[in-house]
Write a protein that holds these residues in place. Structure first.
Motif, short mmCIF file in Angstrom:
data_model
loop_
_atom_site.label_atom_id
_atom_site.label_comp_id
_atom_site.label_asym_id
_atom_site.label_seq_id
_atom_site.Cartn_x
_atom_site.Cartn_y
_atom_site.Cartn_z
N GLU A 86 0.82 -1.21 0.00
CA GLU A 86 0.00 0.00 0.00
C GLU A 86 0.86 1.26 0.00
OE1 GLU A 86 -3.34 2.41 -0.10
OE2 GLU A 86 -3.18 0.23 -0.41
N PHE A 87 1.91 1.24 0.80
CA PHE A 87 2.77 2.42 0.87
C PHE A 87 3.51 2.63 -0.44
CE2 PHE A 87 1.53 2.45 5.09
CZ PHE A 87 2.12 3.48 5.81
N GLN A 88 3.97 1.54 -1.04
CA GLN A 88 4.67 1.65 -2.31
C GLN A 88 3.75 2.22 -3.38
OE1 GLN A 88 7.87 1.04 -2.74
NE2 GLN A 88 7.87 1.54 -4.92
N LYS A 89 2.52 1.78 -3.41
CA LYS A 89 1.55 2.25 -4.40
C LYS A 89 1.32 3.75 -4.26
CE LYS A 89 -2.79 1.28 -3.69
NZ LYS A 89 -4.04 0.49 -3.54
N ARG A 90 1.21 4.22 -3.02
CA ARG A 90 0.94 5.64 -2.80
C ARG A 90 2.17 6.50 -3.11
NH1 ARG A 90 -3.59 6.91 1.59
NH2 ARG A 90 -4.87 5.05 1.30
N VAL A 91 3.32 6.01 -2.73
CA VAL A 91 4.56 6.74 -3.02
C VAL A 91 4.74 6.92 -4.51
CG1 VAL A 91 7.08 6.51 -3.01
CG2 VAL A 91 5.80 6.17 -0.89
N GLU A 92 4.51 5.86 -5.27
CA GLU A 92 4.67 5.92 -6.72
C GLU A 92 3.63 6.85 -7.35
OE1 GLU A 92 4.53 1.89 -8.04
OE2 GLU A 92 6.55 1.43 -7.31
N ALA A 93 2.40 6.80 -6.85
CA ALA A 93 1.35 7.66 -7.41
C ALA A 93 1.69 9.13 -7.20
CB ALA A 93 0.01 7.33 -6.74
N HIS A 94 2.18 9.47 -6.02
CA HIS A 94 2.54 10.86 -5.74
C HIS A 94 3.73 11.30 -6.58
CE1 HIS A 94 4.80 14.03 -3.59
NE2 HIS A 94 3.60 14.52 -3.40
N SER A 95 4.70 10.42 -6.72
CA SER A 95 5.93 10.81 -7.41
C SER A 95 5.71 11.06 -8.90
CB SER A 95 7.02 9.75 -7.21
OG SER A 95 6.72 8.57 -7.93
N GLN A 96 4.69 10.45 -9.49
CA GLN A 96 4.47 10.61 -10.92
C GLN A 96 4.21 12.07 -11.29
OE1 GLN A 96 5.10 8.33 -13.28
NE2 GLN A 96 5.80 7.20 -11.48
N GLY A 97 3.36 12.73 -10.50
CA GLY A 97 3.09 14.14 -10.77
C GLY A 97 4.32 15.01 -10.59
N VAL A 98 5.10 14.69 -9.59
CA VAL A 98 6.33 15.43 -9.33
C VAL A 98 7.31 15.24 -10.49
CG1 VAL A 98 8.28 15.72 -7.75
CG2 VAL A 98 6.01 15.20 -6.85
N LYS A 99 7.37 14.02 -11.01
CA LYS A 99 8.27 13.72 -12.13
C LYS A 99 7.90 14.51 -13.37
CE LYS A 99 9.52 8.95 -10.98
NZ LYS A 99 9.35 7.53 -11.39
N VAL A 100 6.60 14.60 -13.64
CA VAL A 100 6.14 15.33 -14.83
C VAL A 100 6.59 16.78 -14.78
CG1 VAL A 100 4.10 16.21 -16.03
CG2 VAL A 100 4.18 13.81 -15.30
N GLU A 101 6.42 17.41 -13.62
CA GLU A 101 6.85 18.81 -13.48
C GLU A 101 8.36 18.93 -13.62
OE1 GLU A 101 4.81 21.45 -13.38
OE2 GLU A 101 3.30 19.89 -13.74
#
Length: 241
Positions: A86-101
């Motif tokens: 669960e934690f891995q899934k949330r970390v990855e979801a959050h990081s995607q938006g940060v990566k795009v920027e």
């Protein structure tokens, strides 16, 4: 962070920070401030998970029950294996938006400032070429650096501390290892490092969020050939592995 500490670290956060709508605690007693500080530091590591009030309250209750010796409300053998997932899934979801920027920032750096993008995805601009030899990955470098997020937030700076730093170039984040080999002794370089060459999806809490693109200006003062022992300074996200 070791696996065995994962559950305890994350569970400790909610109670200590008092982050729920039902009961926010104003910490005044000196001893309470000690435990509040523990909770706050751990809580900083959870910010990117975007936990709801209900999730924080559930976590708080779990910590309370365990601390008081109350029988658990769920079968831990069933739910413990689900924690990392669960934690891995949330970390990855959050990081995607940060990566795009971060990708947008890096491409603008290349197009508007005449920077160069390497095959690995690192972007760099030579501010001062230097007139000495360039370091190898196995060398130790002595530098000053100033590190920021793409919004300009300073997360670490030997310049601000007023102390040069020496460290082995092959024991740092990949963007540093590659980037410092592009500038000569006495030179200065600006690096824009995507998360894949820095701290990845997990970041380096609390200052570097998951997926963050990092910006460094680095001045290279000296090069020592061969393997070095250890950094002479415990600071610096240029030292991340």
């Amino acid at each position: 962070m070791k696996k065995s500490l994962l559950v305890g670290v994350f569970a400790a956060t909610a109670l200590m920070t008092g982050c729920n709508k039902q009961q926010d605690v104003k910490v005044t007693a000196e001893n309470d401030k000690v435990f509040y500080s523990v909770g706050y530091m751990f809580g900083q590591r959870m910010k990117d998970l975007k936990l709801s009030d209900a999730e924080l309250m559930a976590m708080t209750q779990g910590l309370k029950d365990a601390a008081r010796g109350t029988k658990e409300q769920v079968d831990l053998k069933v739910y413990q294996p689900k924690i990392r997932e669960e934690f891995q899934k949330r970390v990855e979801a959050h990081s995607q938006g940060v990566k795009v920027e971060g990708e947008k920032f890096l491409e603008k750096f290349v197009s508007s400032e005449g920077a160069t993008k390497t095959a690995s995805g690192l972007a760099y601009k030579i501010i001062k070429a230097g007139d000495g030899a360039k370091p190898k990955a196995t060398d130790t470098v002595k530098v000053h650096y100033h590190g920021t997020l793409i919004d300009g937030t300073v997360f670490d700076s030997s310049v601000d501390r007023g102390k040069e730093v020496s460290f082995p170039l092959n024991r740092v984040i990949k963007g540093w290892t590659e980037g410092l080999q592009l500038v000569g002794k006495g030179g200065k370089i600006k690096l824009v490092i995507p998360s894949g060459l820095a701290y990845g999806d997990h970041g380096a809490p609390p200052k570097i969020p998951g997926g963050a693109t990092l910006v460094f200006e680095v001045e290279l003062f000296d090069i020592q050939a061969g393997e070095a022992h250890s950094p002479d300074d415990g600071h610096g996200h240029g030292h991340g592995k």
